[in-house]
Design a protein around this motif. Structure first.
Motif, PDB file in Angstrom:
ATOM      1  N   THR A 511       0.860  -1.181   0.000  1.00 53.19           N
ATOM      2  CA  THR A 511       0.000   0.000   0.000  1.00 53.19           C
ATOM      3  C   THR A 511       0.894   1.228   0.000  1.00 53.19           C
ATOM      4  N   ARG A 516      -4.859   4.787   0.184  1.00 55.26           N
ATOM      5  CA  ARG A 516      -4.765   3.491   0.882  1.00 55.26           C
ATOM      6  C   ARG A 516      -5.266   2.316   0.057  1.00 55.26           C
ATOM      7  N   PRO A 518      -4.564  -0.794  -2.008  1.00 59.73           N
ATOM      8  CA  PRO A 518      -3.378  -1.646  -2.141  1.00 59.73           C
ATOM      9  C   PRO A 518      -3.177  -2.135  -3.570  1.00 59.73           C
TER      10      PRO A 518
END
Length: 640
Positions: A511, A516, A518
């Motif tokens: 990440t 955020r 991934p």
């Protein structure tokens, strides 16, 4: 002039008493006090008259006694909780391993020992639950630090007791009255009544284990001691493993009576997938057979090879745009190519229709097995002597069927006949009751877990029983706890060189973005392990005779990597360089397909990438084509 009182000595002066004259002068005459000014007499109650006022010292003494008593109660309660906690811990440590022990004893057919172990488990579980369920224990659960540990232990004990009472006990009772030999074929027939008798107990136990998995997963271990967290983790592992086995058993006893012709005769097409020429679900179906079942009896009524099927001019069933784009119309035109797709339900429907068009019989479903699974079954049956005089055993089955046969026979049809005969011989050995039932169950379980045994029922209700199992052969299914990816391999060489194809995999996530989201990466290392002189040293049928334009000894492969449906496809690199590929979607799965060719000894590294929709902290898993040799998928370490 000072008043008379000012000259009177204080009560605590050295003069022991006031002078009589002074006292007399201080008392007024009765006549001098009016009736109105006379105070009412104060009459004390009986209690006040009987008890003198408590002094401060006495009050302090009573308070001390009360505090001391409370302290003694706290110490006693703490000791009570501590002692019962130790007793609960000892009982849980003794109980948890017994669940796995009972499973082994049941599979070993030792019903008496399983019943005894179940009784021991129930006793330990009852002790653990009783020691953690009294009001004092529950009251201490509200304390900081200590409380979460006590709550976790109580919930742990409750789960173990539930498993003991509602899962283990019914199964032990079943094991005590049922011999695994009851499931062993006799004269080609399997008794259906034991399966029917087991349904209620297995279903009850399956429900209890599924509930236990949910309950133990819900135990909060964020603020508990390591020893408590380890106990919860251990129980979670045991319940998940046992629940998985029991779920398979429940589906089996539910489905098998019908598939074995309990209500009406059935016919199933059996595909023998040849892993020397890979397809998504295994290999090409070079050999096929028709299995007939009726009231538990099982027979091979017809055998065929791929050479018995002429190519169809168009797909025998609609394929859909997704399948056509990725795998082409040949998926529905050649019997050898019905396994190009990783969706075994589509494979089953295509094979069933091709069989109907070729032989005029509409089967009830399609089964599949590969040579590695046959080797597992041979471990249960023991060696088998073929009509050719060859001994087929667990150690030589894969090499004999996927390599040696091509050196022996130049004719394609002879090769398929040998393969079909070997598979039929294993089938007959199992059907005749030669197989050890315990080893047979283990062999089938292992083959199923590796996706080497697949089942498709034309009846949707029956097929629903297999939903989300390895036997159903569906695309990988993800959930809140695990993202599951897919890797499917199809040979484009028109040869049997995949005997030399080695595939290693690793998967990971990182990440790096501010939102955020991934990034997931599947690393695939593919190697052609054939000898350098493969073009001349290997049989021409193994090298493909160059019929697909592939140089002898080379392996041409299409790899299709499947992400999770919600992910965005970021493409693929080959040996660190962006590679030409075909991005597509298959039933909402983002798919990247790549074609490449490897010479003997050559290797290549592929990186397939996807972008997730949001933060994810669960596990990553991979489902792939069942190769001859399976390597465990490693964890891929990534950095931003």
């Amino acid at each position: 002039m000072p008043s008379p009182d000012s000259a009177r000595p204080a009560p605590d002066s050295d003069d022991p008493a006031p002078h009589a004259a002074d006292a007399a002068s201080a008392v007024p005459e009765v006549s001098e006090v009016s009736e109105a000014a006379r105070p009412e007499p104060v009459i004390p109650d009986a209690a006040s008259a009987a008890e003198p006022p408590k002094s401060p010292t006495r009050r302090r003494t009573i308070a001390g006694v009360v505090v001391l008593g409370l302290l003694i109660l706290v110490v006693a309660a703490t000791a009570w909780v501590g002692i019962r906690g130790l007793q609960a811990r000892d009982a849980l440590e003794a109980a948890i391993p017994l669940a796995s022990t009972i499973q082994d004893e049941i599979l070993a057919g030792d019903g008496a020992q399983a019943a005894q172990t179940a009784a021991d488990l129930a006793e330990f579980a009852a002790i653990a639950r009783s020691r953690t369920s009294d009001p004092i224990w529950r009251g201490y659960e509200f304390l900081p630090f200590l409380g979460p540990n006590l709550t976790a232990v109580r919930e742990l004990a409750t789960v173990v007791d539930d498993v003991a009472q509602n899962a283990v006990t019914p199964l032990a009772g079943l094991a005590g009255t049922l011999d695994l030999n009851a499931f062993k074929p006799v004269d080609g027939s399997i008794a259906l009544q034991p399966l029917l008798d087991a349904q209620s107990s297995v279903d009850q136990a399956d429900t209890a284990l599924a509930r236990a998995v949910e309950d133990v997963t819900a135990i909060d271990t964020d603020n508990v001691l390591a020893v408590v967290r380890d106990a919860v983790t251990r129980l979670q592992s045991v319940t998940e493993q046992t629940a998985s086995s029991l779920d398979a058993m429940d589906r089996a006893v539910t489905l098998l009576p019908a598939m074995l012709g309990g209500a009406a005769p059935r016919d199933y097409i059996l595909l023998f997938q040849n892993l020397a020429e890979l397809r998504a679900t295994g290999g090409i179906p070079g050999a096929l057979a028709l299995v007939h079942t009726d009231q538990g009896s099982v027979e091979l009524t017809q055998q065929a090879t791929a050479e018995d099927f002429d190519p169809f001019a168009a797909p025998v069933l609609p394929l859909g745009d997704d399948t056509t784009l990725i795998y082409g119309d040949i998926t529905g035109e050649y019997i050898q190519n019905v396994t190009l797709t990783p969706d075994f339900a589509r494979t089953g429907a295509l094979a069933r229709e091709m069989w109907r068009l070729q032989f005029g019989l509409e089967a009830n479903g399609v089964l599949s097995i590969d040579p590695v699974a046959l080797s597992y079954l041979l471990d249960a049956t023991g060696p088998i002597t073929l009509a050719t005089g060859d001994e087929l055993n667990a150690d030589n089955a894969v090499s004999l069927l996927l390599h040696d046969v091509y050196a022996r026979y130049d004719d394609l049809k002879q090769q398929d006949i040998f393969f079909a005969a070997a598979a039929g011989a294993v089938f007959d050995a199992v059907k005749s009751g030669r197989a050890d039932p315990t080893k047979l169950i283990s062999a089938l379980a292992r083959a199923g877990a590796e996706h080497r045994v697949l089942v498709w029922n034309a009846d949707e209700t029956e097929q629903a029983v297999l939903a989300d199992t390895t036997l159903a052969g569906d695309r990988p299914f993800s959930d809140d706890s695990t993202n599951r990816f897919g890797l499917y391999i199809n040979d484009l060489s028109g040869a049997k060189m995949d005997f030399y194809l080695d595939v290693e995999t690793a998967i990971g996530q990182q990440t790096c973005r501010t939102d955020r989201r991934p990034q997931y990466t599947l690393e695939v290392t593919v190697t052609n392990t054939a000898p350098a002189d493969a073009a001349t040293s290997l049989p021409v049928y193994v090298t493909g005779r160059g019929i697909s334009g592939v140089p002898l000894g080379n392996i041409k492969t299409m790899v299709s990597a499947y992400g999770v449906p919600t992910m965005y496809n970021l493409g693929v690199t080959r040996d660190g360089v962006d590679a030409e590929h075909v991005p597509a979607t298959d039933a909402s799965y983002p798919v990247t397909s790549l074609v490449f060719e490897l010479a003997p000894g050559e290797s290549t590294v592929l990186h397939f990438d996807w972008l997730g929709t949001g933060p994810f902290t669960g596990d990553l898993a991979l489902r792939s084509t069942p190769l001859i040799t399976l390597h465990e998928t490693e964890k891929l370490d990534l950095s931003c």
